[in-house]
Write a protein that holds these residues in place. Structure first.
Motif, short mmCIF file in Angstrom:
data_model
loop_
_atom_site.label_atom_id
_atom_site.label_comp_id
_atom_site.label_asym_id
_atom_site.label_seq_id
_atom_site.Cartn_x
_atom_site.Cartn_y
_atom_site.Cartn_z
N PRO A 23 0.79 -1.24 0.00
CA PRO A 23 0.00 0.00 0.00
C PRO A 23 0.82 1.29 0.00
O PRO A 23 0.55 2.18 -0.80
N GLN A 129 -8.48 -5.31 -0.87
CA GLN A 129 -7.36 -4.45 -0.51
C GLN A 129 -7.67 -2.98 -0.83
O GLN A 129 -7.27 -2.10 -0.09
N ILE A 133 -7.31 -0.04 1.89
CA ILE A 133 -6.50 1.16 1.63
C ILE A 133 -7.36 2.41 1.83
O ILE A 133 -6.94 3.36 2.50
#
Length: 196
Positions: A23, A129, A133
């Motif tokens: 990330p 994901q 994030i």
């Protein structure tokens, strides 16, 4: 199961592993975050903050719909349903996701739209994901993007918006929007203090 038959869940897991990103590196490469002067903390770049504010204003004006969540989670619109709870919640496939406030959901959708606009690789990031994030970027607000107040971490446990448990919050004291909640209970002791 024969080799010709595949397990859809196993395929999704393989796909997530193939496309997962680191990330911090991804967001730096998209010019979304940068280290602060002392290099100990990360913050939004000015250009990302400006674009995020524009998208947030547009999302507030338009409202949130099935299409927005389907894009964020990478699912067909038919697999997205708003749930009627006392808190903000949507069902994505078979999982109910909740947000500590409507503002947190607006922020996530605006983040998704902003990252789509600045990075051609955002769609390749696994949907779960992408959500994580967006969720973590809520804590990058030096000023509340809704009211200009100064969000902070509240060290006094309060009852969660979404369940009967005690949590610490990242919230704006001026507009009282909660952006994140952190459990103060271990799994073994999750029943302690839940009846406030």
């Amino acid at each position: 199961m024969s080799e010709e038959q595949t397990n859809p869940a196993a395929e999704r897991i393989k796909e997530r592993k193939r496309n997962a990103v680191q990330p911090e590196e991804f967001l730096k490469g998209a010019d979304a975050i940068r280290p602060t002067g002392n290099e100990q903390k990360l913050s939004f770049t000015d250009s990302f903050a400006d674009r995020l504010t524009e998208h947030l204003e547009q999302v507030q004006a338009d409202g949130i719909g099935v299409t927005d969540l389907a894009k964020l989670f990478g699912v067909p619109e038919s697999e997205v349903t708003e749930r009627e709870f006392e808190y903000t919640a949507w069902q994505i496939r078979n999982v109910v996701y909740n947000w500590p406030s409507e503002g947190a959901l607006l922020f996530d959708i605006a983040t998704d739209q902003t990252l789509r606009a600045i990075s051609g690789e955002w769609d390749d990031v696994p949907p779960r994901q992408r959500f994580m994030i967006a969720q973590s970027l809520r804590s990058f607000q030096d000023e509340c993007l809704f009211c200009g107040g100064i969000p902070d971490f509240n060290n006094k446990p309060v009852t969660s918006c979404c369940s009967e448990r005690r949590v610490l919050t990242f919230r704006c004291p001026d507009c009282e929007r909660r952006f994140l909640e952190f459990s103060t209970e271990s799994r073994e002791n999750s029943h302690i203090g839940s009846n406030v």
